[in-house]
Design an enzyme around this catalytic site. Structure first.
Site, PDB file in Angstrom:
ATOM      1  N   CYS A   1      58.245  35.328  37.074  1.00  0.00           N
ATOM      2  CA  CYS A   1      56.994  35.440  36.325  1.00  0.00           C
ATOM      3  C   CYS A   1      57.225  36.162  35.003  1.00  0.00           C
ATOM      4  CB  CYS A   1      55.980  36.212  37.181  1.00  0.00           C
ATOM      5  SG  CYS A   1      54.566  36.780  36.225  1.00  0.00           S
TER       6      CYS A   1
ATOM      7  N   HIS B   1      55.401  39.744  35.523  1.00  0.00           N
ATOM      8  CA  HIS B   1      55.865  40.657  36.572  1.00  0.00           C
ATOM      9  C   HIS B   1      57.369  40.664  36.790  1.00  0.00           C
ATOM     10  CE1 HIS B   1      51.561  40.171  37.604  1.00  0.00           C
ATOM     11  NE2 HIS B   1      51.672  41.442  37.906  1.00  0.00           N
TER      12      HIS B   1
ATOM     13  N   CYS C   1      49.800  37.514  39.645  1.00  0.00           N
ATOM     14  CA  CYS C   1      48.921  37.083  38.534  1.00  0.00           C
ATOM     15  C   CYS C   1      47.792  36.195  39.034  1.00  0.00           C
ATOM     16  CB  CYS C   1      49.675  36.237  37.508  1.00  0.00           C
ATOM     17  SG  CYS C   1      50.838  37.117  36.487  1.00  0.00           S
TER      18      CYS C   1
ATOM     19  N   LYS D   1      55.059  48.994  31.626  1.00  0.00           N
ATOM     20  CA  LYS D   1      53.651  48.944  32.023  1.00  0.00           C
ATOM     21  C   LYS D   1      53.489  49.575  33.394  1.00  0.00           C
ATOM     22  CE  LYS D   1      49.810  45.976  33.192  1.00  0.00           C
ATOM     23  NZ  LYS D   1      49.434  44.812  33.961  1.00  0.00           N
TER      24      LYS D   1
ATOM     25  N   HIS E   1      45.283  53.481  39.702  1.00  0.00           N
ATOM     26  CA  HIS E   1      46.200  54.373  38.990  1.00  0.00           C
ATOM     27  C   HIS E   1      45.655  54.630  37.584  1.00  0.00           C
ATOM     28  CE1 HIS E   1      47.682  50.816  36.898  1.00  0.00           C
ATOM     29  NE2 HIS E   1      47.922  50.238  38.064  1.00  0.00           N
TER      30      HIS E   1
ATOM     31  N   HIS F   1      44.116  51.729  35.449  1.00  0.00           N
ATOM     32  CA  HIS F   1      42.721  51.343  35.721  1.00  0.00           C
ATOM     33  C   HIS F   1      41.767  52.403  35.150  1.00  0.00           C
ATOM     34  CE1 HIS F   1      45.029  49.661  39.259  1.00  0.00           C
ATOM     35  NE2 HIS F   1      44.591  48.582  38.652  1.00  0.00           N
TER      36      HIS F   1
ATOM     37  N   LYS G   1      51.492  48.213  40.018  1.00  0.00           N
ATOM     38  CA  LYS G   1      51.961  48.246  41.400  1.00  0.00           C
ATOM     39  C   LYS G   1      53.310  47.552  41.497  1.00  0.00           C
ATOM     40  CE  LYS G   1      51.496  47.843  46.072  1.00  0.00           C
ATOM     41  NZ  LYS G   1      51.357  46.525  46.616  1.00  0.00           N
TER      42      LYS G   1
ATOM     43  N   CYS H   1      52.436  32.438  40.457  1.00  0.00           N
ATOM     44  CA  CYS H   1      52.726  33.869  40.636  1.00  0.00           C
ATOM     45  C   CYS H   1      51.519  34.473  41.343  1.00  0.00           C
ATOM     46  CB  CYS H   1      52.958  34.556  39.289  1.00  0.00           C
ATOM     47  SG  CYS H   1      53.014  36.366  39.456  1.00  0.00           S
TER      48      CYS H   1
HETATM   49  N1  MSP Z   1      41.271  41.294  38.908  1.00  0.00           N
HETATM   50  C1  MSP Z   1      41.796  40.969  37.639  1.00  0.00           C
HETATM   51  C2  MSP Z   1      40.718  40.995  36.572  1.00  0.00           C
HETATM   52  C3  MSP Z   1      39.559  40.096  36.817  1.00  0.00           C
HETATM   53  S1  MSP Z   1      38.336  40.277  35.609  1.00  0.00           S
HETATM   54  C4  MSP Z   1      37.307  39.050  35.844  1.00  0.00           C
HETATM   55  C5  MSP Z   1      42.890  41.966  37.276  1.00  0.00           C
HETATM   56  N2  MSP Z   1      42.883  43.119  37.927  1.00  0.00           N
HETATM   57  S2  MSP Z   1      43.924  44.324  37.730  1.00  0.00           S
HETATM   58  O1  MSP Z   1      43.509  45.338  38.640  1.00  0.00           O
HETATM   59  O2  MSP Z   1      45.256  43.836  37.836  1.00  0.00           O
HETATM   60  O3  MSP Z   1      43.800  44.806  36.264  1.00  0.00           O
HETATM   61  C6  MSP Z   1      42.598  44.858  35.625  1.00  0.00           C
HETATM   62  C7  MSP Z   1      42.628  45.714  34.411  1.00  0.00           C
HETATM   63  O4  MSP Z   1      43.065  47.043  34.713  1.00  0.00           O
HETATM   64  C8  MSP Z   1      43.526  45.312  33.253  1.00  0.00           C
HETATM   65  O5  MSP Z   1      43.068  44.227  32.498  1.00  0.00           O
HETATM   66  C9  MSP Z   1      43.413  46.571  32.453  1.00  0.00           C
HETATM   67  O6  MSP Z   1      42.151  46.634  31.854  1.00  0.00           O
HETATM   68  C10 MSP Z   1      43.538  47.633  33.535  1.00  0.00           C
HETATM   69  N3  MSP Z   1      44.923  48.025  33.721  1.00  0.00           N
HETATM   70  C11 MSP Z   1      45.700  47.918  34.833  1.00  0.00           C
HETATM   71  N4  MSP Z   1      46.924  48.447  34.575  1.00  0.00           N
HETATM   72  C12 MSP Z   1      46.954  48.877  33.291  1.00  0.00           C
HETATM   73  C13 MSP Z   1      47.901  49.491  32.465  1.00  0.00           C
HETATM   74  N5  MSP Z   1      49.112  49.826  32.892  1.00  0.00           N
HETATM   75  N6  MSP Z   1      47.553  49.743  31.179  1.00  0.00           N
HETATM   76  C14 MSP Z   1      46.319  49.430  30.666  1.00  0.00           C
HETATM   77  N7  MSP Z   1      45.400  48.860  31.420  1.00  0.00           N
HETATM   78  C15 MSP Z   1      45.683  48.606  32.732  1.00  0.00           C
HETATM   79  O7  MSP Z   1      43.682  41.679  36.392  1.00  0.00           O
END
Ligand code: MSP
Length: 508
Positions: free
Chosen positions: A146, A149, A131, A296, A20, A23, A299, A128
């Site tokens: 959590c 979340h 997380c 935030k 989304h 990311h 998902k 969690c």
């Molecule tokens: N898999 C772990 C990270 C492991 S790194 C060794 C993880 N993944 S995640 O997909 O949940 O999120 C990773 C990153 O995606 C977040 O740290 C951030 O950089 C980005 N984001 C995901 N959702 C976000 C927002 N709503 N806002 C800003 N960044 C976001 O955590």
């Protein structure tokens, strides 16, 4: 950070669901840094990828009726596709299911084990799964939920392998104290330092009840805790994704992440590296959340924005510009369709797009399409460009993407003011004003060239089109190409379709 290499990473994304805008945000920000450092002439290695093991992924796969690997393959491809659509210039895309990653993680763990940093123990705690982390009672929300979340945590009790994280407290504090810029912005540095100062518990680094993971080399009935497997990606990728001698990029110069995974990166990651006897990264840059409706985007909360429709309607550069400018790097910011449209029309189309259009049209009309020579009458714009270029470099040095974009935009506005003040259409009617008209047309063309080179990391495709339209080599985008006036006089301009055309209707 004055060396000639630059290694930058994003977190690796969980493949439990489709990507989304959250990311997309981190990947775009990392790409802006990567491109800026290439402009400096540095050898850049930009890494992103997917985090594919653990209970979270196994459960998502089960719910979708797929094996974990088939599920991970499909979702990882979606993240890879997103990167292409974002025009991310990453040099490698790592997957934690890559056999070479797995082998290296096992080797590192064996090293830590041999050094006595890993021991067997039993642990019970509140877990969690979104997380993939344990919480202590005091951290939980109402009704055992959590803190991140808001969803229920589960009691998990098993015999695991533990990492002596607590033994690294003093060394971690010493590292923080010796490197005050190690985590930016400052409040995140303080937060991470406090976590360490408050005391650290040893970390359970294996799981016996799940099988979707990397087997512990000396105890294959257990799999390595997904976060340990994931964090090491930043190291393992260089062994097989960066060509021969990939380790020359180590340590990372800049690691980006959102604030929810600060503890993993600023506390656990450096301790793991110390245990494996590997040098620590130079800097972690922690950004805020992309919010939708005040929450935030995630998902778990379900308030997601799909980036693809915005890119289809407005073009990728509009998304890159909007995110870098609207969401102050380091702070939370809201994504809204209205805000997106307002910046697209008000800034990209009306300020930058029109400026290029007017400049090229006037040079066509008044000078047969050839950029006139510099008459040496303008000093203000060249001085301002030099000043702002230094400020942009300084902004990137402090990991402040938003300030870099804002600073480049000051120049866009200065050039628009010049058009209004000098009114070239009036000069064109005055036969005695030939030099003055030459000058303003030259300054506009040269100024625009500098500005689009400075904006190239943010809006690469549009900047390249603008350069072509100004008769410049679209591949000449280094910082030295941003020096005012180089190679501009005598070039032939070509009218192009608007850089940022009007968009009818807009995505929900
Ligand atoms: N898999 C772990 C990270 C492991 S790194 C060794 C993880 N993944 S995640 O997909 O949940 O999120 C990773 C990153 O995606 C977040 O740290 C951030 O950089 C980005 N984001 C995901 N959702 C976000 C927002 N709503 N806002 C800003 N960044 C976001 O955590």
């Amino acid at each position: 950070m004055s060396h000639d290499r630059f290694y930058i990473t994003t977190p690796i994304y969980y493949v439990n669901a489709d990507p989304h805008v959250g990311h997309a945000y981190t990947t775009i920000m990392a790409d802006i840094f990567a491109r800026h450092h290439r402009q400096r002439g540095e050898e850049v290695f930009f890494l992103t990828g997917t985090d594919e093991h653990g209970a979270k992924i196994a459960r998502a796969a089960e719910a979708a009726g797929h094996t974990p690997k088939a599920h991970a393959d499909a979702l990882s491809a979606r993240f890879r596709d997103l990167g292409r659509v974002l025009e991310a210039s990453n040099d490698f895309f790592i997957r934690t299911t890559d056999p070479k990653h797995i082998a290296e993680v096992q080797r590192l763990l064996a090293v830590m084990h041999e050094r006595g940093d890993i021991y067997k123990g039993s642990y019970g705690g509140w877990y969690c799964t979104p997380c993939e982390a344990f919480y202590v009672e005091g951290e939980l929300g109402d009704g055992n939920t959590c803190p991140i979340h808001g969803t229920p945590v589960e009691w998990l009790e098993e015999e695991n392998w533990f990492f002596r994280l607590s033994a690294y407290r003093e060394r971690l504090l010493a590292h923080f104290d010796a490197h005050p810029g190690w985590v930016v912005p400052g409040p995140r540095y303080n937060e991470a330092r406090r976590m360490i100062a408050d005391g650290l518990e040893d970390l359970s680094i294996s799981r016996s009840q799940i099988s979707w993971g990397v087997p512990v080399p000396w105890d294959p009935k257990q799999v390595i805790y997904v976060w340990v497997d994931a964090l090491f990606n930043y190291w393992t990728a260089l062994g097989y994704g960066a060509g021969p001698d990939g380790e020359r990029f180590w340590p990372p110069d800049l690691q980006l992440m959102a604030k929810d995974i600060l503890k993993f990166h600023a506390v656990i990651w450096p301790a793991l590296l110390m245990a494996a006897e590997i040098a620590l990264p130079e800097r972690l840059a922690v950004h805020g959340y992309v919010l939708k409706g005040g929450e935030k985007m995630s998902k778990t909360t379900g308030n997601l924005v799909d980036p693809f429709p915005f890119i289809a309607d407005y073009g990728i550069d509009a998304l890159r510009y909007y995110l870098s400018r609207e969401i102050r790097f380091g702070e939370d910011g809201t994504f809204s369709a209205e805000g997106f449209e307002a910046r697209y029309t008000g800034e990209l189309a009306n300020e930058l797009g029109n400026l290029l259009n007017r400049t090229v049209n006037m040079i066509g009309r008044y000078r047969d399409g050839v950029i006139p020579a510099d008459r040496g009458l303008d000093t203000e714009i060249p001085a301002e460009i030099a000043l702002r270029t230094d400020e942009i470099i300084a902004a990137f040095n402090t990991a402040d993407v938003t300030r870099a974009v804002e600073t480049a935009w000051v120049l866009v506005r200065a050039l628009n003011r010049l058009v209004e003040q000098r009114a070239p259409w009036a000069l064109a009617k005055d036969p005695a004003a030939g030099d003055a008209l030459d000058q303003v047309l030259f300054t506009l063309a040269a100024g625009l060239k500098s500005v689009v080179v400075l904006l190239w990391p943010v809006i690469p495709g549009s900047a390249e089109r603008a350069l072509s339209s100004l008769g410049q080599d679209p591949a000449a985008v280094t910082l030295s190409d941003a020096i005012f006036g180089t190679g501009v006089a005598g070039a032939r301009v070509t009218a192009i379709l608007p850089l940022f055309p009007r968009v009818e209707g807009r995505p929900e």
